[in-house]
Scaffold this active site. Structure first.
Site, PDB file in Angstrom:
ATOM      1  N   ASP A 279       0.392  -1.326   0.023  1.00 10.81           N
ATOM      2  CA  ASP A 279       0.140   0.345  -0.177  1.00 10.81           C
ATOM      3  C   ASP A 279       1.185   1.391  -0.447  1.00 10.81           C
ATOM      4  O   ASP A 279       2.161   1.020  -0.122  1.00 10.81           O
ATOM      5  CB  ASP A 279      -0.962   0.054   1.166  1.00 10.81           C
ATOM      6  CG  ASP A 279      -0.511   0.144   2.255  1.00 10.81           C
ATOM      7  OD1 ASP A 279       1.206   0.774   2.341  1.00 10.81           O
ATOM      8  OD2 ASP A 279      -0.787   0.404   3.734  1.00 10.81           O
TER       9      ASP A 279
ATOM     10  N   ASP B 289       1.540   4.937   2.305  1.00 14.01           N
ATOM     11  CA  ASP B 289       1.419   5.747   3.511  1.00 14.01           C
ATOM     12  C   ASP B 289       1.139   6.692   3.629  1.00 14.01           C
ATOM     13  O   ASP B 289       2.656   7.583   3.371  1.00 14.01           O
ATOM     14  CB  ASP B 289       1.538   4.988   4.709  1.00 14.01           C
ATOM     15  CG  ASP B 289       1.162   3.511   4.766  1.00 14.01           C
ATOM     16  OD1 ASP B 289       0.942   2.601   4.765  1.00 14.01           O
ATOM     17  OD2 ASP B 289       2.247   2.502   3.931  1.00 14.01           O
TER      18      ASP B 289
ATOM     19  N   ASP C 215      -3.538   4.459   2.327  1.00 12.05           N
ATOM     20  CA  ASP C 215      -3.591   4.680   3.840  1.00 12.05           C
ATOM     21  C   ASP C 215      -3.220   5.819   4.265  1.00 12.05           C
ATOM     22  O   ASP C 215      -2.244   6.626   3.851  1.00 12.05           O
ATOM     23  CB  ASP C 215      -2.823   3.948   5.287  1.00 12.05           C
ATOM     24  CG  ASP C 215      -3.306   2.574   5.441  1.00 12.05           C
ATOM     25  OD1 ASP C 215      -4.598   2.467   4.704  1.00 12.05           O
ATOM     26  OD2 ASP C 215      -2.459   1.777   5.880  1.00 12.05           O
TER      27      ASP C 215
HETATM   28  N1  DCT Z   1       2.094   0.384  11.924  1.00  6.96           N
HETATM   29  C1  DCT Z   1       2.467  -0.017  13.125  1.00  6.96           C
HETATM   30  N2  DCT Z   1       1.074  -0.580  13.677  1.00  6.96           N
HETATM   31  C2  DCT Z   1       0.389  -1.310  12.889  1.00  6.96           C
HETATM   32  C3  DCT Z   1      -0.042  -0.360  11.544  1.00  6.96           C
HETATM   33  C4  DCT Z   1       1.355  -0.261  11.122  1.00  6.96           C
HETATM   34  O1  DCT Z   1       3.675   0.294  13.895  1.00  6.96           O
HETATM   35  N3  DCT Z   1      -0.455  -1.844  14.069  1.00  6.96           N
HETATM   36  C5  DCT Z   1       2.975   1.100  11.186  1.00  6.96           C
HETATM   37  C6  DCT Z   1       4.871   0.495  10.819  1.00  6.96           C
HETATM   38  C7  DCT Z   1       4.331   0.532   9.315  1.00  6.96           C
HETATM   39  C8  DCT Z   1       3.226   1.447   8.435  1.00  6.96           C
HETATM   40  O2  DCT Z   1       2.846   2.002  10.239  1.00  6.96           O
HETATM   41  C9  DCT Z   1       2.818   1.616   7.834  1.00  6.96           C
HETATM   42  O3  DCT Z   1       2.267  -0.241   7.826  1.00  6.96           O
HETATM   43  P1  DCT Z   1       2.802  -0.759   6.457  1.00  6.96           P
HETATM   44  O4  DCT Z   1       2.065  -0.209   5.255  1.00  6.96           O
HETATM   45  O5  DCT Z   1       1.531  -2.060   6.762  1.00  6.96           O
HETATM   46  O6  DCT Z   1       3.968  -1.478   6.656  1.00  6.96           O
HETATM   47  P2  DCT Z   1       4.987  -1.126   5.330  1.00  6.96           P
HETATM   48  O7  DCT Z   1       6.974  -1.691   6.110  1.00  6.96           O
HETATM   49  O8  DCT Z   1       4.979   0.123   4.363  1.00  6.96           O
HETATM   50  O9  DCT Z   1       5.211  -2.671   4.185  1.00  6.96           O
HETATM   51  P3  DCT Z   1       4.301  -2.363   3.246  1.00  6.96           P
HETATM   52  O10 DCT Z   1       5.273  -2.247   2.073  1.00  6.96           O
HETATM   53  O11 DCT Z   1       3.951  -4.055   2.952  1.00  6.96           O
HETATM   54  O12 DCT Z   1       3.609  -1.238   2.840  1.00  6.96           O
HETATM   55 MG    MG Z   2       3.270   0.441   3.217  1.00  9.32          MG
END
Ligand code: DCT
Ligand code: MG
Length: 489
Positions: free
Chosen positions: A333, A335, A413
């Site tokens: 995703d 962010d 997000d």
């Molecule tokens: N995060 C966190 N606790 C959660 C959810 C998210 O600390 N319960 C933080 C850690 C990473 C960030 O938010 C974004 O989450 P993701 O999008 O799920 O992870 P990503 O590292 O961006 O990996 P991806 O490339 O899969 O999106």
């Molecule tokens: Mg992410």
């Protein structure tokens, strides 16, 4: 949830001549002309590292020409490497630096060629045991927030195995075992070389008997029997399939499994299954979402979102966070943190959305200090699926029906913290999850402080420690600053 990439079907393709694949990149650093030695590294890793470096402005040559100044090799012994270079036309080896991959990884992390130190050089007559890691003078910390972990993972063979084991433990609601495998994964990811022998593990933290047994299996046989057993297990495969759908958590996946459902077709055919809106969207755009998002697409999206929020508050800022801020080339995703210079206006930014699932703020500044410092924050946020216009990729993409449209569904997000909490939100949303977990654990156990995505609280002094930047938060915690691209724990 742990995302282990689903293995794509491997199709053998004719190898293209390298020149055809060469794209022009802007060279920022002219003092180092790099040549990566394919021997032991393998061609796919070499191509990956070449692209990574070129994208960062490094000059990398495909051929061993006279212009090369830095020869970088991985797992090569000095004598063998020198002979290999000689046979490949490099007669004057005194004019180039023979460097270990550690110089390259450190340079990638720093975003510039780092100064060559003697520990970077591949030198003859070292009595290093073949294949073993160079012993590091620095002790590896048990906390991921005291380690520098770039996106380059030299121990993928082990970490892939641990990720399966961690996920299997999570599916069996064994949180302790899951965490143990995740910590072990994170330690191995931080190493600048591959673990080559059992002795390499001696000084490493967070490796228990179970993790060591898996490493031993892999070192001896190239695979882990335990992992293979899990991959062959029907329940594991079905839970993994169901939870790969946006909106389907472990509880729902288990419920369906207990009902005897095993495939998406069976889920859709079962009249007793009622999907919520999020799950419906998850199934509708399943293929698109599974494909993930490239860095270029994430940057394009940033522009689109910026334009949209500026129509609401012209001085609003949009910050790309998550995996892309850590330098990942691909993500599941994108962010973004949206905020406004004036506190209180930020929530209106989410007004740009016409169709969405909005989670309004449940955060109340007047209720701090909160007893509950949680992983999930209370800022207004929303989890979206957006239409991203794209050109068809190639002929093969044209062939399958779904790819005929000129757009793709992507997961985004958005979170909108007040500006006074921006640094905490940025630190929390940059991740990785393991890095965040260890930051909080370090704060609590080593500093008697509570950290989450909203604030940092000093329990001894009973005060909140304010911060405008991530650097200030690290300083409050008495930690060396770790750059975002070194947080891939
Ligand atoms: N995060 C966190 N606790 C959660 C959810 C998210 O600390 N319960 C933080 C850690 C990473 C960030 O938010 C974004 O989450 P993701 O999008 O799920 O992870 P990503 O590292 O961006 O990996 P991806 O490339 O899969 O999106
Ligand atoms: Mg992410």
């Amino acid at each position: 949830m742990i995302h282990t990439p689903i293995q794509p079907q491997v199709k053998k393709r004719k190898r293209q001549p390298e020149q055809n694949l060469q794209v022009q990149h802007e060279v920022k650093f002219r003092d180092a002309t790099i040549y990566l030695v394919e021997r032991k590294m393998g061609s796919s890793r070499r191509t990956f590292l070449t692209n990574l470096a070129r994208n960062k402005g490094f000059c990398v040559q495909n051929d061993l020409s006279n212009e090369v100044t830095h020869v970088v090799a991985e797992d090569n012994e000095a004598q063998e490497l020198q002979a290999w270079l000689h046979n490949h036309g490099l007669k004057d080896q005194a004019s180039v630096q023979l460097l270990d991959i550690t110089w390259f990884t450190e340079s990638m992390a720093a975003g510039r060629p780092v100064v060559v130190e003697s520990r970077h050089r591949i030198q003859g007559n070292n009595d290093q045991k073949k294949n073993c890691l160079q012993p590091s003078s620095q002790k590896v910390s048990q906390y991921a927030c005291q380690r520098r972990t770039t996106i380059i993972n030299c121990n993928k063979i082990f970490t892939d195995a641990f990720e399966v084991l961690a996920e299997h433990a999570e599916f069996n609601e064994n949180a302790g075992r899951c965490l143990a495998f995740m910590r072990a994964t994170s330690v191995l990811r931080s190493l600048s070389g591959a673990v080559g022998c059992f002795r390499d593990l001696e000084s490493l933290p967070c490796l228990g008997d179970q993790t060591k047994a898996v490493i031993e299996d892999i070192l001896e046989t190239g695979r882990s029997f335990k992992v293979q057993e899990i991959l062959d297990d029907e329940k594991y495969r079905v839970l993994k399939l169901f939870t790969s759908v946006f909106g389907i958590g472990l509880k729902t996946a288990e419920k369906w499994y207990r009902k005897g459902l095993r495939t998406f077709e069976e889920v859709h055919a079962d009249n007793s299954v009622i999907l919520n809106r999020r799950q419906e969207a998850g199934f509708r755009y399943y293929d698109d979402i599974l494909k993930g998002i490239s860095k270029a697409e994430a940057e394009a999206l940033a522009g689109i979102i910026e334009e949209a929020v500026h129509m609401i508050v012209p001085e609003a800022t949009v910050t790309l966070t998550g995996g892309f801020r850590r330098g990942k080339e691909f993500g599941h995703d994108v962010d973004f943190i949206l905020t406004t210079p004036e506190s209180g206006k930020e929530e209106s930014l989410l007004g740009l959305l016409l169709y969405h699932e909005l989670h309004p703020a449940t955060f109340d500044v007047t209720k701090l200090p909160s007893r509950k410092f949680e992983a999930m924050d209370h800022y207004p946020k929303c989890f979206l699926i957006l239409k991203l216009r794209s050109k068809p990729l190639d002929d093969s993409a044209q062939a399958d029906g779904a790819s005929q449209r000129d757009w793709r569904a992507v997961r985004v997000d958005l979170v909108a913290p007040p500006i006074s909490h921006f640094a905490f939100a940025l630190l929390g949303w940059t991740g990785s999850r393991q890095f965040e977990r260890d930051l909080r654990r370090f704060a609590q156990h080593e500093r008697k402080m509570l950290l989450d995505n909203h604030a940092l609280y000093d329990k001894t002094k009973q005060i909140f420690l304010l911060a405008k930047t991530e650097e200030e938060i690290f300083a409050h915690l008495g930690l060396e600053y770790i750059e975002p691209w070194e947080r891939n724990a």
